[in-house]
Design a protein around this motif. Structure first.
Motif, PDB file in Angstrom:
ATOM      1  N   PHE A 166      -6.255   3.683  -8.759  1.00 28.64           N
ATOM      2  CA  PHE A 166      -5.956   3.953 -10.175  1.00 28.64           C
ATOM      3  C   PHE A 166      -4.892   2.973 -10.682  1.00 28.64           C
ATOM      4  N   ASN A 167      -3.839   2.791  -9.876  1.00 31.89           N
ATOM      5  CA  ASN A 167      -2.756   1.882 -10.283  1.00 31.89           C
ATOM      6  C   ASN A 167      -3.270   0.452 -10.454  1.00 31.89           C
ATOM      7  N   GLN A 168      -4.218   0.065  -9.598  1.00 35.80           N
ATOM      8  CA  GLN A 168      -4.742  -1.302  -9.697  1.00 35.80           C
ATOM      9  C   GLN A 168      -5.522  -1.503 -10.994  1.00 35.80           C
ATOM     10  N   ILE A 169      -6.263  -0.469 -11.369  1.00 33.79           N
ATOM     11  CA  ILE A 169      -7.071  -0.602 -12.584  1.00 33.79           C
ATOM     12  C   ILE A 169      -6.201  -0.536 -13.838  1.00 33.79           C
ATOM     13  N   TYR A 170      -5.243   0.412 -13.867  1.00 34.31           N
ATOM     14  CA  TYR A 170      -4.526   0.717 -15.118  1.00 34.31           C
ATOM     15  C   TYR A 170      -3.057   0.314 -15.125  1.00 34.31           C
ATOM     16  N   GLY A 171      -2.568  -0.258 -14.022  1.00 34.39           N
ATOM     17  CA  GLY A 171      -1.133  -0.535 -13.930  1.00 34.39           C
ATOM     18  C   GLY A 171      -0.421   0.692 -13.382  1.00 34.39           C
ATOM     19  N   GLU A 172       0.846   0.516 -12.964  1.00 35.41           N
ATOM     20  CA  GLU A 172       1.598   1.585 -12.289  1.00 35.41           C
ATOM     21  C   GLU A 172       1.514   2.909 -13.056  1.00 35.41           C
ATOM     22  N   THR A 173       0.876   3.879 -12.466  1.00 37.26           N
ATOM     23  CA  THR A 173       0.753   5.196 -13.087  1.00 37.26           C
ATOM     24  C   THR A 173       1.290   6.270 -12.147  1.00 37.26           C
ATOM     25  N   PHE A 174       0.900   6.139 -10.868  1.00 33.59           N
ATOM     26  CA  PHE A 174       1.286   7.158  -9.886  1.00 33.59           C
ATOM     27  C   PHE A 174       2.194   6.558  -8.815  1.00 33.59           C
ATOM     28  N   VAL A 175       3.142   7.353  -8.356  1.00 34.13           N
ATOM     29  CA  VAL A 175       3.855   7.026  -7.121  1.00 34.13           C
ATOM     30  C   VAL A 175       2.857   7.207  -5.971  1.00 34.13           C
ATOM     31  N   VAL A 176       2.846   6.278  -5.026  1.00 39.71           N
ATOM     32  CA  VAL A 176       1.942   6.414  -3.876  1.00 39.71           C
ATOM     33  C   VAL A 176       2.672   7.217  -2.788  1.00 39.71           C
ATOM     34  N   PRO A 177       2.172   8.418  -2.461  1.00 37.75           N
ATOM     35  CA  PRO A 177       2.925   9.329  -1.584  1.00 37.75           C
ATOM     36  C   PRO A 177       2.831   8.973  -0.094  1.00 37.75           C
ATOM     37  N   GLU A 178       3.865   9.375   0.630  1.00 37.34           N
ATOM     38  CA  GLU A 178       3.871   9.248   2.100  1.00 37.34           C
ATOM     39  C   GLU A 178       3.754  10.646   2.690  1.00 37.34           C
ATOM     40  N   GLY A 179       3.113  10.747   3.840  1.00 38.74           N
ATOM     41  CA  GLY A 179       3.080  12.025   4.550  1.00 38.74           C
ATOM     42  C   GLY A 179       4.352  12.206   5.359  1.00 38.74           C
TER      43      GLY A 179
END
Ligand code: TYM
Length: 334
Positions: A166-179
């Motif tokens: 999603f971020n690649q398509i629309y630019g930074e939108t979501f934080v990418v979570p870590e487990g």
């Protein structure tokens, strides 16, 4: 008040009486994050209906799961405790993310394969798209860290892939979570088949220790636990039964596996299993007492639920309107 803090999110399905796997792999680790992070702990009732539920039981278990969160040390003043279906953005973002999740990705999920095998007469679309709803849960709050047991690792990796896509398509939108998967206790196994994870839906009650089991039941189940050949109490891949019991003991006593091995060296299996059962029962006794106290105060549980839903809603709405803008949805001007 929380805006400067990083976010932790996790969820538990109210789909059965919770086990010591849920407790040791997830819930008991949650409170450690409460000071440093803004923590959201969710009762994921929408996930639960991917398997047929009895409505009255689902309702009761939703309250119980919330009460268990608190009985395990989660203070509703320091954590946002809420019910998934009370915050409509979960379903809303879930749908959007369905459109950015590939059929092939969902087909590879082992939980989907397992649950389809177990519920062959109800392989519904929700069971299939379960992981994109789970991604929505996490991404809605701009989550950095997701404490879970090892069985959720695959879903978490998919959530990261969806966020990155999603971020690649629309630019930074979501934080990418870590487990955040605990070193000890990330996979507690069945007491009857220690090569399988302990599961709240197991129909063999001797295989599963529930957080709310009585002391007698806990001890009886541990006494019946399957062990391995030869009498050595050591942690080893060839000894899944003994290793599982050592892991459980080490988690509830906060001793290392090596310390536990030394403590039990030379002891017979019967005494060892009794000692593990007693340690588990002692560890859970205060949780059980606090749970009973909380369940007797339904008004307090309801107030907690309402407060949690308001807090979650405020933050979920922010991400959701950002997502709508990015993908080109219009908003009505009232
Ligand atoms: P659920 O309800 O199956 O389990 C809740 C948590 O308990 C952990 N767990 C275990 N850990 C160790 N040993 C076991 N035997 C064991 N069994 C369960 C799970 O890993 C989980 O952390 N899909 C999730 C719920 C969910 C969720 C989320 C989690 C929905 N949305 C967003 C995190 C973030 C589930 O089915 O958990």
């Amino acid at each position: 008040m929380y805006n400067d803090k990083k976010v932790v999110f996790s969820g538990v399905q109210p789909s059965g009486n919770l086990t010591i796997g849920n407790y040791l792999g997830a819930i008991r680790n949650f409170s450690a994050f409460s000071n440093e992070y803004h923590c959201y702990y969710c009762v994921v009732d929408m996930h639960a209906i991917t398997v047929r539920q009895n409505p009255a039981e689902l309702r009761r278990r939703t309250y119980e799961t919330l009460a268990l969160y608190m009985a395990c040390g989660l203070d509703p003043e320091k954590n946002t405790l809420f019910v998934q279906s009370h915050v409509p953005q979960h379903a809303e973002l879930g749908w959007v993310l369905d459109c950015y999740t590939m059929f092939g990705e969902l087909s590879r999920m082992t939980q989907f394969k397992d649950k389809s095998a177990k519920n062959a007469d109800n392989i519904n679309a929700g069971l299939f798209t379960y992981p994109s709803l789970m991604a929505a849960d996490i991404l809605l709050y701009q989550t950095e860290l997701v404490p879970v047991g090892i069985d959720q690792k695959q879903h978490l990796e998919l959530a990261r892939d969806i966020a990155n896509r999603f971020n690649q398509i629309y630019g930074e939108t979501f934080v990418v979570p870590e487990g955040f998967i605990p070193k000890e206790g990330a996979k507690i196994c069945s007491l009857q088949d220690p090569t399988k994870k302990m599961s709240k839906s197991d129909t063999n009650e001797n295989a599963v220790v529930r957080i709310l089991d009585s002391k007698d039941d806990i001890i009886r189940k541990f006494k019946r636990a399957v062990t391995d050949s030869n009498n050595e109490i050591i942690f080893s891949l060839e000894k899944p039964g003994i290793s599982n019991l050592l892991t459980i003991y080490s988690c509830v006593t906060d001793k290392t596996i090596a310390e536990a091995e030394r403590e039990f060296a030379g002891m017979g299996y019967g005494d060892f299993k009794l000692a593990v059962g007693e340690a588990v029962a002692d560890n859970l006794a205060p949780v059980r007492a606090e749970f009973a106290r909380l369940m007797a105060d339904k008004a307090y549980l309801e107030a907690t639920m309402a407060k949690g839903a308001d807090e979650a809603f405020r933050n979920a709405r922010r991400t959701m309107s950002k997502v709508k803008r990015k993908i080109g949805f219009t908003e009505p001007k009232h």
